[in-house]
Design a protein around this motif. Sequence first.
Motif, PDB file in Angstrom:
ATOM      1  N   ALA A 185       0.810  -1.320  -0.058  1.00  0.00           N
ATOM      2  CA  ALA A 185       0.109  -0.188   0.125  1.00  0.00           C
ATOM      3  C   ALA A 185       0.986   1.193  -0.066  1.00  0.00           C
ATOM      4  O   ALA A 185       0.447   2.194  -0.742  1.00  0.00           O
ATOM      5  CB  ALA A 185      -0.955  -0.091   1.219  1.00  0.00           C
ATOM      6  N   ASP A 186       1.803   1.269   0.820  1.00  0.00           N
ATOM      7  CA  ASP A 186       2.707   2.476   0.833  1.00  0.00           C
ATOM      8  C   ASP A 186       3.521   2.593  -0.290  1.00  0.00           C
ATOM      9  O   ASP A 186       3.625   3.500  -0.956  1.00  0.00           O
ATOM     10  CB  ASP A 186       3.923   2.227   1.970  1.00  0.00           C
ATOM     11  CG  ASP A 186       4.536   3.432   2.489  1.00  0.00           C
ATOM     12  OD1 ASP A 186       4.142   4.657   1.924  1.00  0.00           O
ATOM     13  OD2 ASP A 186       5.599   3.500   2.978  1.00  0.00           O
ATOM     14  N   ALA A 187       3.964   1.521  -0.932  1.00  0.00           N
ATOM     15  CA  ALA A 187       4.699   1.615  -2.093  1.00  0.00           C
ATOM     16  C   ALA A 187       3.761   2.024  -3.422  1.00  0.00           C
ATOM     17  O   ALA A 187       4.454   2.795  -4.167  1.00  0.00           O
ATOM     18  CB  ALA A 187       5.443   0.225  -2.620  1.00  0.00           C
ATOM     19  N   VAL A 188       2.532   1.718  -3.486  1.00  0.00           N
ATOM     20  CA  VAL A 188       1.530   2.091  -4.501  1.00  0.00           C
ATOM     21  C   VAL A 188       1.417   3.717  -4.209  1.00  0.00           C
ATOM     22  O   VAL A 188       1.633   4.299  -5.455  1.00  0.00           O
ATOM     23  CB  VAL A 188       0.205   1.411  -4.073  1.00  0.00           C
ATOM     24  CG1 VAL A 188      -0.911   2.220  -5.072  1.00  0.00           C
ATOM     25  CG2 VAL A 188       0.177   0.160  -4.576  1.00  0.00           C
ATOM     26  N   ARG A 189       1.305   4.351  -3.117  1.00  0.00           N
ATOM     27  CA  ARG A 189       1.317   5.865  -3.155  1.00  0.00           C
ATOM     28  C   ARG A 189       2.721   6.241  -3.086  1.00  0.00           C
ATOM     29  O   ARG A 189       2.824   7.427  -3.791  1.00  0.00           O
ATOM     30  CB  ARG A 189       1.113   5.951  -1.508  1.00  0.00           C
ATOM     31  CG  ARG A 189      -0.193   5.144  -1.120  1.00  0.00           C
ATOM     32  CD  ARG A 189      -0.671   5.669   0.382  1.00  0.00           C
ATOM     33  NE  ARG A 189      -1.866   4.868   0.660  1.00  0.00           N
ATOM     34  CZ  ARG A 189      -2.051   4.141   1.748  1.00  0.00           C
ATOM     35  NH1 ARG A 189      -1.030   3.461   2.128  1.00  0.00           N
ATOM     36  NH2 ARG A 189      -3.329   3.432   1.924  1.00  0.00           N
ATOM     37  N   ARG A 190       3.792   5.639  -2.956  1.00  0.00           N
ATOM     38  CA  ARG A 190       5.154   6.557  -3.107  1.00  0.00           C
ATOM     39  C   ARG A 190       5.511   6.623  -4.565  1.00  0.00           C
ATOM     40  O   ARG A 190       6.135   7.688  -4.770  1.00  0.00           O
ATOM     41  CB  ARG A 190       6.307   5.896  -2.302  1.00  0.00           C
ATOM     42  CG  ARG A 190       6.055   5.895  -0.956  1.00  0.00           C
ATOM     43  CD  ARG A 190       7.139   5.078  -0.062  1.00  0.00           C
ATOM     44  NE  ARG A 190       8.355   5.747  -0.627  1.00  0.00           N
ATOM     45  CZ  ARG A 190       9.162   6.375   0.251  1.00  0.00           C
ATOM     46  NH1 ARG A 190       8.407   7.198   1.436  1.00  0.00           N
ATOM     47  NH2 ARG A 190      10.336   7.042   0.034  1.00  0.00           N
ATOM     48  N   GLY A 191       5.285   5.715  -5.497  1.00  0.00           N
ATOM     49  CA  GLY A 191       5.413   5.837  -6.784  1.00  0.00           C
ATOM     50  C   GLY A 191       4.953   7.094  -7.407  1.00  0.00           C
ATOM     51  O   GLY A 191       5.787   8.224  -8.116  1.00  0.00           O
ATOM     52  N   PRO A 192       3.764   7.540  -7.602  1.00  0.00           N
ATOM     53  CA  PRO A 192       3.061   8.674  -7.906  1.00  0.00           C
ATOM     54  C   PRO A 192       3.710  10.097  -7.207  1.00  0.00           C
ATOM     55  O   PRO A 192       4.037  11.041  -7.845  1.00  0.00           O
ATOM     56  CB  PRO A 192       1.722   8.636  -7.772  1.00  0.00           C
ATOM     57  CG  PRO A 192       1.485   7.173  -7.854  1.00  0.00           C
ATOM     58  CD  PRO A 192       2.705   6.566  -7.045  1.00  0.00           C
ATOM     59  N   LEU A 193       3.923   9.750  -5.808  1.00  0.00           N
ATOM     60  CA  LEU A 193       4.374  10.886  -4.957  1.00  0.00           C
ATOM     61  C   LEU A 193       5.767  11.518  -5.396  1.00  0.00           C
ATOM     62  O   LEU A 193       6.308  12.436  -5.369  1.00  0.00           O
ATOM     63  CB  LEU A 193       4.276  10.426  -3.718  1.00  0.00           C
ATOM     64  CG  LEU A 193       2.945  10.599  -2.907  1.00  0.00           C
ATOM     65  CD1 LEU A 193       3.048  10.000  -1.573  1.00  0.00           C
ATOM     66  CD2 LEU A 193       2.354  11.907  -2.914  1.00  0.00           C
ATOM     67  N   ALA A 194       6.388  10.326  -5.925  1.00  0.00           N
ATOM     68  CA  ALA A 194       7.995  10.691  -6.412  1.00  0.00           C
ATOM     69  C   ALA A 194       8.127  11.074  -7.935  1.00  0.00           C
ATOM     70  O   ALA A 194       9.155  11.212  -8.151  1.00  0.00           O
ATOM     71  CB  ALA A 194       8.706   9.545  -5.960  1.00  0.00           C
ATOM     72  N   ALA A 195       6.957  11.198  -8.804  1.00  0.00           N
ATOM     73  CA  ALA A 195       6.997  11.086 -10.069  1.00  0.00           C
ATOM     74  C   ALA A 195       6.902  12.699 -10.595  1.00  0.00           C
ATOM     75  O   ALA A 195       6.164  13.356  -9.975  1.00  0.00           O
ATOM     76  CB  ALA A 195       5.796  10.360 -10.742  1.00  0.00           C
TER      77      ALA A 195
END
Length: 333
Positions: free
Chosen positions: A310-320
């Motif tokens: 769940a955290d990784a799903v959110r972190r991808g867009p947040l870092a893009a």
Amino acid sequence: MALGIEGVRVGTWTSPDGVSGCTVILPPAGTIGAIAVRGAAPGTREAAALGPAGKVTVCHGVLLSGGSAFGLAAADGVMRWLEERGIGYALRGGIVVPIVGAAIVLDEAVAVRAARPGPDQGYAACEAASLDDPQEGGVGVGAGCTVAKVAGLEHAWRGGQGVAVRSAAGVTVGAIVANNAVGEVVADDGTWVARARVADEVPRFPTHGRPLGTPDDESPGGQPPGGDAAAGGKAEEGPTGNTVIGCIVTNARLTKREAHRVADLGHSGLARSLRPAHTESDGDALFCLATGTVDATVDLVAHLAAEAVADAVRRGPLAAHGRRDLPGLADPH
């Protein structure tokens, strides 16, 4: 330490124009591997062998790639890299056969042939693999990803590659995820992380009552997102496809059945962080790699896996960062 697990290496290759890429996860020898698929439009390699009924137990590498079904060819390069180093199932005559699981997302490389990851790009990702923490955002398999396409691609955000690690009672679970979902991204507290850039009252898939990809003149852009993660999807210009793929890695000692259960329950992290998840147009697939150095219950590993996913799903867009016509959440606001 890559994904928080000793001996695990992660490498990426990103196309020069940032249209696509691939990411490889190389575990230590003897790692147990499994896969669980919940999306209806997957593109995978060795899914049967690494599935619950498959005889194969050890997995020598996992590839996450852009390029839709074309991107599965990058796994050939991973196999070549492993074979050159004698890594794989040993056969007579000194021959080794590596088992490389692979999953793909449909990104812009479908329309840009020169950017499709192939064998050389898979090999290059292996050459770049290291024990360091992987990059996040629009790199590797995350380069061409987009999210929150429920109101049309023109109202979406850039997706990306995200990484997260969770630990408890001596057990560590790491997750690396490429978020190319049709769904919008939501935080644990219910607030929106990445929502379609339209007014709240605008109809969204699936509540507008039409299949994803069906022309809808009443929608904001006149064209809801189309395509899927399989070879049979409609190839339109631009990043129109969907799917979340990833790999869960743990230091726990698991059987093949338990590794599959962790991969399967890891999908709970997708359901927690995406609205909607596991649609007919998503090819959601998660691998699990267990290096087997710590005793643990499968329930603990699965719990940590769901949180990390769940955290990784959110972190991808947040870092893009934004590129071309779509913004990124990491852009200055």
